[in-house]
Design a protein around this motif. Structure first.
Motif, PDB file in Angstrom:
ATOM      1  N   TYR A 276       4.743  64.585  41.634  1.00  0.00           N
ATOM      2  CA  TYR A 276       5.123  63.861  42.846  1.00  0.00           C
ATOM      3  C   TYR A 276       3.990  63.909  43.869  1.00  0.00           C
ATOM      4  O   TYR A 276       3.593  62.894  44.428  1.00  0.00           O
ATOM      5  CB  TYR A 276       6.406  64.460  43.434  1.00  0.00           C
ATOM      6  CG  TYR A 276       6.657  64.060  44.867  1.00  0.00           C
ATOM      7  CD1 TYR A 276       7.126  62.791  45.178  1.00  0.00           C
ATOM      8  CD2 TYR A 276       6.398  64.939  45.907  1.00  0.00           C
ATOM      9  CE1 TYR A 276       7.344  62.412  46.495  1.00  0.00           C
ATOM     10  CE2 TYR A 276       6.614  64.565  47.224  1.00  0.00           C
ATOM     11  CZ  TYR A 276       7.084  63.304  47.505  1.00  0.00           C
ATOM     12  OH  TYR A 276       7.293  62.945  48.802  1.00  0.00           O
ATOM     13  N   TYR A 277       3.470  65.088  44.113  1.00  0.00           N
ATOM     14  CA  TYR A 277       2.405  65.260  45.105  1.00  0.00           C
ATOM     15  C   TYR A 277       1.109  64.585  44.665  1.00  0.00           C
ATOM     16  O   TYR A 277       0.437  63.938  45.468  1.00  0.00           O
ATOM     17  CB  TYR A 277       2.157  66.749  45.360  1.00  0.00           C
ATOM     18  CG  TYR A 277       3.320  67.437  46.021  1.00  0.00           C
ATOM     19  CD1 TYR A 277       3.522  67.348  47.388  1.00  0.00           C
ATOM     20  CD2 TYR A 277       4.225  68.181  45.270  1.00  0.00           C
ATOM     21  CE1 TYR A 277       4.595  67.978  48.001  1.00  0.00           C
ATOM     22  CE2 TYR A 277       5.305  68.825  45.874  1.00  0.00           C
ATOM     23  CZ  TYR A 277       5.478  68.708  47.228  1.00  0.00           C
ATOM     24  OH  TYR A 277       6.546  69.328  47.826  1.00  0.00           O
ATOM     25  N   VAL A 278       0.754  64.738  43.397  1.00  0.00           N
ATOM     26  CA  VAL A 278      -0.485  64.140  42.884  1.00  0.00           C
ATOM     27  C   VAL A 278      -0.403  62.620  42.956  1.00  0.00           C
ATOM     28  O   VAL A 278      -1.351  61.956  43.385  1.00  0.00           O
ATOM     29  CB  VAL A 278      -0.783  64.623  41.451  1.00  0.00           C
ATOM     30  CG1 VAL A 278      -1.946  63.860  40.833  1.00  0.00           C
ATOM     31  CG2 VAL A 278      -1.085  66.125  41.453  1.00  0.00           C
TER      32      VAL A 278
ATOM     33  N   ALA B 177       1.704  70.789  48.732  1.00  0.00           N
ATOM     34  CA  ALA B 177       2.034  71.257  47.378  1.00  0.00           C
ATOM     35  C   ALA B 177       1.517  72.678  47.173  1.00  0.00           C
ATOM     36  O   ALA B 177       2.213  73.521  46.599  1.00  0.00           O
ATOM     37  CB  ALA B 177       1.424  70.315  46.333  1.00  0.00           C
ATOM     38  N   ALA B 178       0.305  72.939  47.645  1.00  0.00           N
ATOM     39  CA  ALA B 178      -0.263  74.286  47.518  1.00  0.00           C
ATOM     40  C   ALA B 178       0.580  75.302  48.289  1.00  0.00           C
ATOM     41  O   ALA B 178       0.782  76.426  47.827  1.00  0.00           O
ATOM     42  CB  ALA B 178      -1.702  74.292  48.012  1.00  0.00           C
ATOM     43  N   ALA B 179       1.102  74.893  49.437  1.00  0.00           N
ATOM     44  CA  ALA B 179       1.946  75.785  50.228  1.00  0.00           C
ATOM     45  C   ALA B 179       3.245  76.118  49.496  1.00  0.00           C
ATOM     46  O   ALA B 179       3.816  77.195  49.691  1.00  0.00           O
ATOM     47  CB  ALA B 179       2.249  75.154  51.590  1.00  0.00           C
TER      48      ALA B 179
ATOM     49  N   ASP C 247      -5.234  69.822  37.758  1.00  0.00           N
ATOM     50  CA  ASP C 247      -5.133  68.444  38.230  1.00  0.00           C
ATOM     51  C   ASP C 247      -4.958  68.401  39.751  1.00  0.00           C
ATOM     52  O   ASP C 247      -5.639  67.655  40.445  1.00  0.00           O
ATOM     53  CB  ASP C 247      -3.963  67.745  37.533  1.00  0.00           C
ATOM     54  CG  ASP C 247      -3.982  66.239  37.709  1.00  0.00           C
ATOM     55  OD1 ASP C 247      -5.084  65.658  37.795  1.00  0.00           O
ATOM     56  OD2 ASP C 247      -2.890  65.642  37.746  1.00  0.00           O
ATOM     57  N   LEU C 248      -4.059  69.210  40.266  1.00  0.00           N
ATOM     58  CA  LEU C 248      -3.829  69.248  41.707  1.00  0.00           C
ATOM     59  C   LEU C 248      -5.083  69.727  42.440  1.00  0.00           C
ATOM     60  O   LEU C 248      -5.473  69.154  43.446  1.00  0.00           O
ATOM     61  CB  LEU C 248      -2.650  70.166  42.026  1.00  0.00           C
ATOM     62  CG  LEU C 248      -2.237  70.133  43.499  1.00  0.00           C
ATOM     63  CD1 LEU C 248      -0.731  69.992  43.607  1.00  0.00           C
ATOM     64  CD2 LEU C 248      -2.699  71.362  44.217  1.00  0.00           C
ATOM     65  N   LEU C 249      -5.724  70.768  41.929  1.00  0.00           N
ATOM     66  CA  LEU C 249      -6.931  71.293  42.568  1.00  0.00           C
ATOM     67  C   LEU C 249      -8.058  70.263  42.575  1.00  0.00           C
ATOM     68  O   LEU C 249      -8.783  70.142  43.558  1.00  0.00           O
ATOM     69  CB  LEU C 249      -7.385  72.574  41.872  1.00  0.00           C
ATOM     70  CG  LEU C 249      -6.432  73.763  41.989  1.00  0.00           C
ATOM     71  CD1 LEU C 249      -6.944  74.934  41.161  1.00  0.00           C
ATOM     72  CD2 LEU C 249      -6.231  74.163  43.437  1.00  0.00           C
ATOM     73  N   HIS C 250      -8.177  69.516  41.495  1.00  0.00           N
ATOM     74  CA  HIS C 250      -9.206  68.463  41.423  1.00  0.00           C
ATOM     75  C   HIS C 250      -8.958  67.404  42.494  1.00  0.00           C
ATOM     76  O   HIS C 250      -9.869  67.042  43.244  1.00  0.00           O
ATOM     77  CB  HIS C 250      -9.212  67.823  40.037  1.00  0.00           C
ATOM     78  CG  HIS C 250      -9.969  66.539  39.991  1.00  0.00           C
ATOM     79  ND1 HIS C 250     -11.334  66.500  39.968  1.00  0.00           N
ATOM     80  CD2 HIS C 250      -9.541  65.260  39.994  1.00  0.00           C
ATOM     81  CE1 HIS C 250     -11.733  65.234  39.962  1.00  0.00           C
ATOM     82  NE2 HIS C 250     -10.658  64.468  39.962  1.00  0.00           N
TER      83      HIS C 250
END
Length: 71
Positions: A11-13, A35-37, A44-47
């Motif tokens: 969802y976030y990505v 999302a990180a919180a 994928d999210l970090l990228h």
């Protein structure tokens, strides 16, 4: 009807990808930081977070958002 789960990484990505496509890197970065919180961490999210951060011109050091999530 399916419900969105706040811990669903995709969802976030996806929301961040749409924001980036529309030129809104600030919204993309904020979305991925949220999302990180929530404790979501994936390659994928970090990228996508790194790309959004670079696009909005925010410098990140070892103690920045990425450093804290890579533990």
């Amino acid at each position: 009807m399916a419900e969105l789960a706040p811990n669903n990484e995709q969802y976030y990505v996806n929301l961040a990808a749409v924001a980036m496509d529309r030129g809104n890197s600030l919204l993309a970065a904020e979305t991925l930081e949220k999302a990180a919180a929530w404790g979501i961490s994936s390659p994928d999210l970090l990228h996508h977070l790194a790309v959004a951060q670079m696009d909005k011109g925010k410098a990140m050091g070892d103690k920045g958002m990425m450093g804290g999530m890579m533990k």
